[in-house]
Design a protein around this motif. Sequence first.
Motif, PDB file in Angstrom:
ATOM      1  N   PHE A   1       0.827  -1.210   0.000  1.00 36.46           N
ATOM      2  CA  PHE A   1       0.000   0.000   0.000  1.00 36.46           C
ATOM      3  C   PHE A   1       0.861   1.258   0.000  1.00 36.46           C
ATOM      4  N   ARG A   2       2.024   1.230   0.679  1.00 30.14           N
ATOM      5  CA  ARG A   2       2.922   2.388   0.638  1.00 30.14           C
ATOM      6  C   ARG A   2       3.340   2.679  -0.801  1.00 30.14           C
ATOM      7  N   ALA A   3       3.636   1.621  -1.550  1.00 32.35           N
ATOM      8  CA  ALA A   3       4.010   1.803  -2.955  1.00 32.35           C
ATOM      9  C   ALA A   3       2.835   2.363  -3.752  1.00 32.35           C
ATOM     10  N   HIS A   4       1.637   1.839  -3.490  1.00 31.54           N
ATOM     11  CA  HIS A   4       0.448   2.320  -4.199  1.00 31.54           C
ATOM     12  C   HIS A   4       0.123   3.758  -3.802  1.00 31.54           C
ATOM     13  N   LEU A   5       0.447   4.119  -2.572  1.00 33.40           N
ATOM     14  CA  LEU A   5       0.166   5.469  -2.089  1.00 33.40           C
ATOM     15  C   LEU A   5       0.934   6.510  -2.896  1.00 33.40           C
ATOM     16  N   LYS A   6       2.147   6.188  -3.317  1.00 26.57           N
ATOM     17  CA  LYS A   6       2.903   7.100  -4.177  1.00 26.57           C
ATOM     18  C   LYS A   6       2.124   7.383  -5.460  1.00 26.57           C
ATOM     19  N   THR A   7       1.564   6.323  -6.040  1.00 24.56           N
ATOM     20  CA  THR A   7       0.776   6.474  -7.266  1.00 24.56           C
ATOM     21  C   THR A   7      -0.463   7.325  -7.012  1.00 24.56           C
ATOM     22  N   LEU A   8      -1.134   7.082  -5.902  1.00 30.58           N
ATOM     23  CA  LEU A   8      -2.338   7.851  -5.580  1.00 30.58           C
ATOM     24  C   LEU A   8      -2.010   9.340  -5.408  1.00 30.58           C
ATOM     25  N   CYS A   9      -0.894   9.635  -4.746  1.00 29.09           N
ATOM     26  CA  CYS A   9      -0.491  11.029  -4.572  1.00 29.09           C
ATOM     27  C   CYS A   9      -0.229  11.690  -5.923  1.00 29.09           C
ATOM     28  N   SER A  10       0.427  10.955  -6.801  1.00 27.30           N
ATOM     29  CA  SER A  10       0.697  11.479  -8.144  1.00 27.30           C
ATOM     30  C   SER A  10      -0.595  11.717  -8.905  1.00 27.30           C
ATOM     31  N   HIS A  11      -1.540  10.773  -8.804  1.00 30.38           N
ATOM     32  CA  HIS A  11      -2.822  10.920  -9.491  1.00 30.38           C
ATOM     33  C   HIS A  11      -3.611  12.107  -8.946  1.00 30.38           C
ATOM     34  N   TYR A  12      -3.527  12.315  -7.631  1.00 30.57           N
ATOM     35  CA  TYR A  12      -4.279  13.438  -7.059  1.00 30.57           C
ATOM     36  C   TYR A  12      -3.708  14.778  -7.535  1.00 30.57           C
ATOM     37  N   ARG A  13      -2.387  14.883  -7.587  1.00 34.06           N
ATOM     38  CA  ARG A  13      -1.787  16.124  -8.073  1.00 34.06           C
ATOM     39  C   ARG A  13      -2.189  16.383  -9.521  1.00 34.06           C
TER      40      ARG A  13
END
Length: 271
Positions: free
Chosen positions: A87-99
């Motif tokens: 999930f930590r790895a996926h969280l990076k992707t989510l942060c990028s998608h939100y930006r």
Amino acid sequence: REVREHAMHMLGRETKNDPLPPPPDPSEISEFVLAKRGGPTADNFRLEFAKTHLTPWNQKAVKVFARSFVESGEYTSCDKHIIETSFRAHLKTLCSHYREQVRSAHSLPHPQQTIDNRQAAARRARRKTLFEHRVTAAYCHEDLVGYRDIIRDMGPDGMSGDESDTRDGIKRYIIFLDKWRNPAVAPWIRVFDRIFMTTKFNEVNRPKRGNWPRIRVPTTQRNVQREGKPIPGLPRNFYDEAWLSTLDQDDLETLNIQEPIRLVHSQEVLQ
């Protein structure tokens, strides 16, 4: 894949193309960091997208996510360490998608529309959680095992919806009934909720750690806010007879009604 799927569920998204929910307010984050109050929970799961994915808020969210993932019982992995790492790895992707979501927004949505979207996502998430709890309950007593397929056939959309309401400082959820569902199903299916509660205690009858089911209050009102389709393939007595009388032959055939079942639990279950 399973981590991505559960993340969509917890964030109230049906597909990866749905917008990510807003992050917590700065005041909420400050209170969590400085006063150790509040923070992300399974029922109100939000992420701090704007900064690094390893903020104190997000580190707590990782723990909440892994616990919810394991407790759902729907996935193959039960190793919290592996789940947290994924999930930590996926969280990076989510942060990028939100930006990217913020950058690509041409105009801000109307504030009321934002509130409505968040409330609708929260209702969907609560239905799914309620469904998961009832499936779990069906495996907790030998007299309920025979009903597990019916509960699964009902799915999250077959669960009654609710709206949050706070009185005297206590948050509760008022249950609304769907027009298509027979009201007699409600007391029968709520027995599964009581059985699920027994899983929240250990062998010496002490409460376990983790999130507890919400306080849901029955009502006689019909759900007029949700335009959901009725669930096909259920026993006849799961459908409201007055509602069935409004359907034509084609609608009835599509509904694929099955033989009724007895909406009665054994004394062993009720005890």
